[in-house]
Design a protein around this motif. Structure first.
Motif, PDB file in Angstrom:
ATOM      1  N   MET A   1       0.846  -1.174   0.000  1.00 55.08           N
ATOM      2  CA  MET A   1       0.000   0.000   0.000  1.00 55.08           C
ATOM      3  C   MET A   1       0.888   1.232   0.000  1.00 55.08           C
ATOM      4  SD  MET A   1      -2.869   1.132   2.783  1.00 55.08           S
ATOM      5  CE  MET A   1      -4.288   0.370   2.053  1.00 55.08           C
ATOM      6  N   ALA A   2       0.429   2.270  -0.723  1.00 53.80           N
ATOM      7  CA  ALA A   2       1.206   3.502  -0.837  1.00 53.80           C
ATOM      8  C   ALA A   2       1.151   4.280   0.471  1.00 53.80           C
ATOM      9  CB  ALA A   2       0.645   4.354  -1.967  1.00 53.80           C
ATOM     10  N   PRO A   3       2.203   5.054   0.761  1.00 56.11           N
ATOM     11  CA  PRO A   3       2.175   5.911   1.960  1.00 56.11           C
ATOM     12  C   PRO A   3       0.991   6.870   1.893  1.00 56.11           C
ATOM     13  CG  PRO A   3       4.362   5.911   0.952  1.00 56.11           C
ATOM     14  CD  PRO A   3       3.448   5.177   0.027  1.00 56.11           C
ATOM     15  N   ALA A   4       0.549   7.308   3.045  1.00 59.57           N
ATOM     16  CA  ALA A   4      -0.633   8.173   3.130  1.00 59.57           C
ATOM     17  C   ALA A   4      -0.487   9.414   2.250  1.00 59.57           C
ATOM     18  CB  ALA A   4      -0.894   8.576   4.578  1.00 59.57           C
ATOM     19  N   ALA A   5       0.672  10.037   2.236  1.00 61.03           N
ATOM     20  CA  ALA A   5       0.844  11.274   1.468  1.00 61.03           C
ATOM     21  C   ALA A   5       0.609  11.043  -0.017  1.00 61.03           C
ATOM     22  CB  ALA A   5       2.229  11.855   1.705  1.00 61.03           C
ATOM     23  N   SER A   6       1.006   9.886  -0.535  1.00 59.75           N
ATOM     24  CA  SER A   6       0.818   9.650  -1.956  1.00 59.75           C
ATOM     25  C   SER A   6      -0.611   9.255  -2.286  1.00 59.75           C
ATOM     26  CB  SER A   6       1.803   8.585  -2.451  1.00 59.75           C
ATOM     27  OG  SER A   6       1.486   7.337  -1.879  1.00 59.75           O
ATOM     28  N   ARG A   7      -1.415   8.935  -1.295  1.00 60.81           N
ATOM     29  CA  ARG A   7      -2.827   8.612  -1.529  1.00 60.81           C
ATOM     30  C   ARG A   7      -3.699   9.857  -1.426  1.00 60.81           C
ATOM     31  NH1 ARG A   7      -1.854   4.631   2.368  1.00 60.81           N
ATOM     32  NH2 ARG A   7      -3.361   5.663   3.711  1.00 60.81           N
ATOM     33  N   GLY A   8      -3.131  11.010  -1.181  1.00 64.65           N
ATOM     34  CA  GLY A   8      -3.900  12.240  -1.158  1.00 64.65           C
ATOM     35  C   GLY A   8      -4.179  12.787   0.229  1.00 64.65           C
ATOM     36  N   SER A   9      -3.781  12.100   1.270  1.00 69.85           N
ATOM     37  CA  SER A   9      -3.966  12.667   2.600  1.00 69.85           C
ATOM     38  C   SER A   9      -2.882  13.715   2.813  1.00 69.85           C
ATOM     39  CB  SER A   9      -3.914  11.588   3.676  1.00 69.85           C
ATOM     40  OG  SER A   9      -2.672  10.942   3.656  1.00 69.85           O
ATOM     41  N   SER A  10      -3.165  14.654   3.672  1.00 66.90           N
ATOM     42  CA  SER A  10      -2.229  15.748   3.836  1.00 66.90           C
ATOM     43  C   SER A  10      -2.346  16.354   5.220  1.00 66.90           C
ATOM     44  CB  SER A  10      -2.525  16.817   2.794  1.00 66.90           C
ATOM     45  OG  SER A  10      -1.916  18.032   3.119  1.00 66.90           O
ATOM     46  N   PRO A  11      -1.236  16.405   5.957  1.00 67.09           N
ATOM     47  CA  PRO A  11      -1.289  17.090   7.251  1.00 67.09           C
ATOM     48  C   PRO A  11      -1.694  18.551   7.118  1.00 67.09           C
ATOM     49  CG  PRO A  11       0.662  15.704   7.114  1.00 67.09           C
ATOM     50  CD  PRO A  11       0.048  15.737   5.738  1.00 67.09           C
ATOM     51  N   ALA A  12      -1.273  19.232   6.046  1.00 70.45           N
ATOM     52  CA  ALA A  12      -1.641  20.634   5.858  1.00 70.45           C
ATOM     53  C   ALA A  12      -3.144  20.772   5.608  1.00 70.45           C
ATOM     54  CB  ALA A  12      -0.852  21.247   4.709  1.00 70.45           C
ATOM     55  N   LEU A  13      -3.700  19.898   4.801  1.00 75.09           N
ATOM     56  CA  LEU A  13      -5.135  19.926   4.558  1.00 75.09           C
ATOM     57  C   LEU A  13      -5.887  19.618   5.851  1.00 75.09           C
ATOM     58  CD1 LEU A  13      -7.632  20.142   2.786  1.00 75.09           C
ATOM     59  CD2 LEU A  13      -7.298  17.742   2.163  1.00 75.09           C
ATOM     60  N   GLY A  14      -5.415  18.639   6.588  1.00 68.73           N
ATOM     61  CA  GLY A  14      -6.048  18.303   7.856  1.00 68.73           C
ATOM     62  C   GLY A  14      -6.040  19.472   8.826  1.00 68.73           C
ATOM     63  N   ALA A  15      -4.925  20.164   8.879  1.00 64.76           N
ATOM     64  CA  ALA A  15      -4.833  21.330   9.766  1.00 64.76           C
ATOM     65  C   ALA A  15      -5.831  22.401   9.343  1.00 64.76           C
ATOM     66  CB  ALA A  15      -3.410  21.889   9.759  1.00 64.76           C
ATOM     67  N   ARG A  16      -5.998  22.574   8.045  1.00 62.05           N
ATOM     68  CA  ARG A  16      -6.964  23.570   7.545  1.00 62.05           C
ATOM     69  C   ARG A  16      -8.395  23.149   7.868  1.00 62.05           C
ATOM     70  NH1 ARG A  16      -8.635  28.383   7.248  1.00 62.05           N
ATOM     71  NH2 ARG A  16      -9.687  28.959   5.338  1.00 62.05           N
ATOM     72  N   LEU A  17      -8.692  21.856   7.731  1.00 62.08           N
ATOM     73  CA  LEU A  17     -10.025  21.368   8.094  1.00 62.08           C
ATOM     74  C   LEU A  17     -10.307  21.626   9.573  1.00 62.08           C
ATOM     75  CD1 LEU A  17     -10.111  17.973   6.160  1.00 62.08           C
ATOM     76  CD2 LEU A  17     -11.341  20.079   5.582  1.00 62.08           C
ATOM     77  N   ARG A  18      -9.313  21.359  10.408  1.00 62.17           N
ATOM     78  CA  ARG A  18      -9.456  21.589  11.851  1.00 62.17           C
ATOM     79  C   ARG A  18      -9.681  23.074  12.133  1.00 62.17           C
ATOM     80  NH1 ARG A  18      -4.808  19.970  13.294  1.00 62.17           N
ATOM     81  NH2 ARG A  18      -5.402  17.795  13.506  1.00 62.17           N
ATOM     82  N   GLU A  19      -8.923  23.920  11.447  1.00 63.20           N
ATOM     83  CA  GLU A  19      -9.049  25.365  11.621  1.00 63.20           C
ATOM     84  C   GLU A  19     -10.459  25.846  11.233  1.00 63.20           C
ATOM     85  OE1 GLU A  19      -7.229  28.733   8.899  1.00 63.20           O
ATOM     86  OE2 GLU A  19      -5.697  27.838  10.193  1.00 63.20           O
ATOM     87  N   LEU A  20     -10.963  25.377  10.104  1.00 62.37           N
ATOM     88  CA  LEU A  20     -12.304  25.759   9.661  1.00 62.37           C
ATOM     89  C   LEU A  20     -13.365  25.283  10.643  1.00 62.37           C
ATOM     90  CD1 LEU A  20     -12.020  24.999   5.846  1.00 62.37           C
ATOM     91  CD2 LEU A  20     -12.172  27.261   6.925  1.00 62.37           C
ATOM     92  N   ARG A  21     -13.201  24.068  11.142  1.00 60.89           N
ATOM     93  CA  ARG A  21     -14.144  23.520  12.122  1.00 60.89           C
ATOM     94  C   ARG A  21     -14.155  24.369  13.383  1.00 60.89           C
ATOM     95  NH1 ARG A  21     -12.844  21.101  16.414  1.00 60.89           N
ATOM     96  NH2 ARG A  21     -10.904  20.150  15.751  1.00 60.89           N
TER      97      ARG A  21
END
Length: 72
Positions: A1-21
């Motif tokens: 299985m590919a690492p999370a980053a190559s599957r489209g997950s992103s700590p930066a995106l997650g941080a932005r989702l948390r910020e918006l929430r």
């Protein structure tokens, strides 16, 4: 299985989702209830451990009052 980053997950995106929430005044449990998701999925998305498909991003943006979602 590919690492999370190559599957489209992103700590930066997650941080932005948390910020918006947080800006919308929701905790993880609250936004999970709005989206009909488990709290654990919200946590995985916010921590960059799971891919966020476009439909999930659209639903998230709508739930926190930021729809249409801003360009990334």
């Amino acid at each position: 299985m590919a690492p999370a980053a190559s599957r489209g997950s992103s700590p930066a995106l997650g941080a932005r989702l948390r910020e918006l929430r947080a800006e919308a005044g929701f905790d993880g449990k609250g936004v999970a209830a709005l989206l009909g998701r488990q709290r654990s999925k919200i946590s995985r998305l916010e921590n960059g451990k799971q891919t966020a498909p476009p439909g999930d991003l659209d639903a998230w943006a709508a739930a926190v009052g930021r729809y249409p979602r801003p360009p990334t």
